[in-house]
Design an enzyme around this catalytic site. Structure first.
Site, PDB file in Angstrom:
ATOM      1  N   PHE A 111      14.221  13.873 -15.271  1.00 55.97           N
ATOM      2  CA  PHE A 111      14.668  14.406 -16.565  1.00 55.97           C
ATOM      3  C   PHE A 111      16.008  15.140 -16.466  1.00 55.97           C
ATOM      4  O   PHE A 111      16.707  15.303 -17.459  1.00 55.97           O
ATOM      5  CB  PHE A 111      13.589  15.310 -17.172  1.00 55.97           C
ATOM      6  CG  PHE A 111      13.720  16.766 -16.833  1.00 55.97           C
ATOM      7  CD1 PHE A 111      13.218  17.267 -15.653  1.00 55.97           C
ATOM      8  CD2 PHE A 111      14.348  17.633 -17.703  1.00 55.97           C
ATOM      9  CE1 PHE A 111      13.345  18.609 -15.334  1.00 55.97           C
ATOM     10  CE2 PHE A 111      14.482  18.980 -17.397  1.00 55.97           C
ATOM     11  CZ  PHE A 111      13.985  19.468 -16.214  1.00 55.97           C
ATOM     12  N   LYS A 112      16.381  15.580 -15.264  1.00 53.61           N
ATOM     13  CA  LYS A 112      17.649  16.313 -15.130  1.00 53.61           C
ATOM     14  C   LYS A 112      18.842  15.449 -15.522  1.00 53.61           C
ATOM     15  O   LYS A 112      19.898  15.967 -15.858  1.00 53.61           O
ATOM     16  CB  LYS A 112      17.787  16.853 -13.715  1.00 53.61           C
ATOM     17  CG  LYS A 112      16.792  17.981 -13.456  1.00 53.61           C
ATOM     18  CD  LYS A 112      16.993  18.659 -12.117  1.00 53.61           C
ATOM     19  CE  LYS A 112      16.092  19.873 -11.975  1.00 53.61           C
ATOM     20  NZ  LYS A 112      14.651  19.520 -11.827  1.00 53.61           N
ATOM     21  N   ASP A 113      18.676  14.124 -15.494  1.00 57.66           N
ATOM     22  CA  ASP A 113      19.760  13.232 -15.925  1.00 57.66           C
ATOM     23  C   ASP A 113      20.172  13.490 -17.376  1.00 57.66           C
ATOM     24  O   ASP A 113      21.349  13.379 -17.713  1.00 57.66           O
ATOM     25  CB  ASP A 113      19.323  11.767 -15.806  1.00 57.66           C
ATOM     26  CG  ASP A 113      19.281  11.279 -14.362  1.00 57.66           C
ATOM     27  OD1 ASP A 113      20.124  11.712 -13.558  1.00 57.66           O
ATOM     28  OD2 ASP A 113      18.403  10.451 -14.053  1.00 57.66           O
TER      29      ASP A 113
END
Ligand SMILES: *Cc1c(COP(=O)(O)O)cnc(C)c1O
Length: 463
Positions: A111-113
């Site tokens: 999810f950090k993308d």
């Protein structure tokens, strides 16, 4: 829209200022002076609209005129195009009332993308305006470094140096970082462990002449730009399930509290969010804090969900500040107590206020494995250990009064061993990543030595 520090030592900052600064000079975290709200009609008009359009409506009010209109729309479109799914963050139904929000379709499968892809482009726009350059440095045990490298590989204004412990990250994680062939991307493998890497980064930021000369910048989870970008998928998923006319709840696998704080911001912007459920692994400082009122640091235990193996949860400071009605002096006392004695007690009124919206649960390693097994048996879906921490808690907390959306924060193929052990299925890397297993790697091995690392960065930052 102007920003202030949670510790009272800085205020009146623009969006670009806080984007480039990360941490406030007084050690606090930046928050907008007030929360922008959208009306029920505004939200209704966003239903069934493309992801990028919702993103623009959510993000623009925070920018104080820095970026807007077509320019912001183009930036968001570009970031969204890096995702391997047309819906960017698709929502999957698991059963009648339980939904999975898939945040892992980005270039590094976590999810950090979502936030990094947006942050890199926002920083470039801010640096372009100022005709400035920065040197980004960071330490990683795996996830954050690859997301940052993927996001900044196209930057025209930033060089990026990521330190990882030599020989101590998984092959997939290493290759995600080292196969990126870009002149501004540098992987440094340190002969030491992750703590050594972190200590080096900290020492470089504390070396004032070096920091100034190199224009050091950080992109860790306290950067306001990352949190802002994460508000978007709370909005898209709530709208998909009938907001603003129907309430939803979220369960969030939580470490540094950045992701779930974005959910809180979404609530403050006017979305009908009933409960925000904090899901922790056995590193449960937040679950204990919400249950007992005592925020107390203990040791860290390594788990199968390493991105949630934290000792303190940095972004929790932002929630505390709001729950204490923005009493900066009071908050600073709590943070001083944390620094001195490793603990503080949440003031009674703030704890009560927190409990009206937040709930929490903890998932031990046995329950992680059991959840992966059970979800696979019942739905045919493979989930990663971080996602399983969330789902275990989400199933405990689900209630008929609102749909429960549980956040899937990593792709199962990022953690194949744990998934295989639990389900007997080995998840394959998506086709578009398969090439990294053969591609040429670029990295420099350096000793755990500040002088040599600084010299390497200074010698290569110009490229
Ligand atoms: C970073 C991370 C988390 C924790 O998110 P926070 O914003 O730190 O609470 C959860 N799952 C995965 C896969 C992550 O990479």
């Amino acid at each position: 829209m102007l920003y202030q520090s949670t510790r009272g030592g800085d205020a009146g900052r623009s969006f670009e200022d806080v984007l480039l600064a990360g941490l406030a000079p007084d050690g606090g975290l930046y928050l907008p002076a007030e929360w922008p709200e959208l009306s029920a009609d505004d939200w209704r008009a966003l239903r069934n609209r493309p992801w990028a359009e919702v993103a623009r409506a959510v993000m623009e009010p925070y920018m104080g005129g820095f970026l807007g209109g077509e320019e912001l729309a183009a930036l968001i479109e570009e970031a969204a195009a890096e995702f391997g799914h047309p819906a960017v963050t698709p929502l999957e139904q698991l059963d009648g009332n339980l939904w999975l929000l898939e945040l892992f379709h980005g270039p590094t499968l976590a999810f950090k993308d979502v936030a990094m892809q947006m942050l890199a482009r926002l920083m470039d726009a801010a640096l372009e305006r100022r005709d400035a350059h920065v040197t980004i440095i960071g330490a990683t045990s795996g996830d954050t470094g690859s997301a940052a490298i993927e996001a900044f590989r196209h930057s025209r204004r930033a060089s990026i140096f990521i330190l990882h412990p030599h020989g101590r990250v998984s092959e997939v994680q290493r290759r995600q970082m080292t196969t990126v062939d870009a002149p501004n991307v540098h992987n440094i493998a340190i002969e030491g462990d992750f703590d050594d890497c972190q200590a080096l980064v900290k020492a470089m930021f504390n070396d004032a002449p070096f920091r100034e000369r190199m224009k050091l910048a950080g992109v860790n989870s306290i950067n306001w730009g990352r949190i802002l970008a994460q508000i978007v998928y709370y909005a898209t998923s709530a709208l998909a399930l009938g907001a603003p006319d129907r309430a939803v709840s979220f369960t969030v696998p939580t470490g540094n509290f950045g992701d779930i704080f974005a959910g809180y911001a979404a609530k403050r912007m006017g979305l009908p969010i009933k409960r925000l459920v904090i899901a922790t692994n056995v590193n449960d400082i937040l679950h204990r804090a919400l249950t007992t009122g005592r925020y107390e640091v203990t040791g860290v235990t390594a788990t199968t969900s390493p991105s949630m193996d934290i000792q303190v949860s940095s972004n929790f400071e932002r929630l505390l500040f709001d729950m204490m009605e923005r009493d900066a002096a009071g908050l600073k006392r709590l943070m001083d107590s944390l620094a001195q004695s490793g603990a503080f007690t949440i003031p009674e009124a703030a704890l009560e206020a927190m409990r009206t919206l937040f709930d929490s649960g903890r998932t031990d390693e046995e329950a992680v494995i059991e959840t992966i097994r059970r979800i696979y048996a019942e739905t045919g879906e493979l989930v990663d250990p971080h996602t399983a921490v969330g789902l275990h808690v989400a199933m405990e907390k689900a209630s008929p009064e609102a749909a429960m959306i549980s956040l899937a924060t990593a792709h199962p193929a990022k953690f194949p061993d744990a998934v295989d052990r639990a389900s007997g299925q080995r998840p394959a890397l998506p086709q578009r990543l398969a090439h990294i297993m053969e591609a040429k790697e670029y990295l420099t091995v350096l000793p755990d030595d500040l002088e040599q690392v600084e010299a390497f960065i200074e010698g290569n930052a110009g490229a």
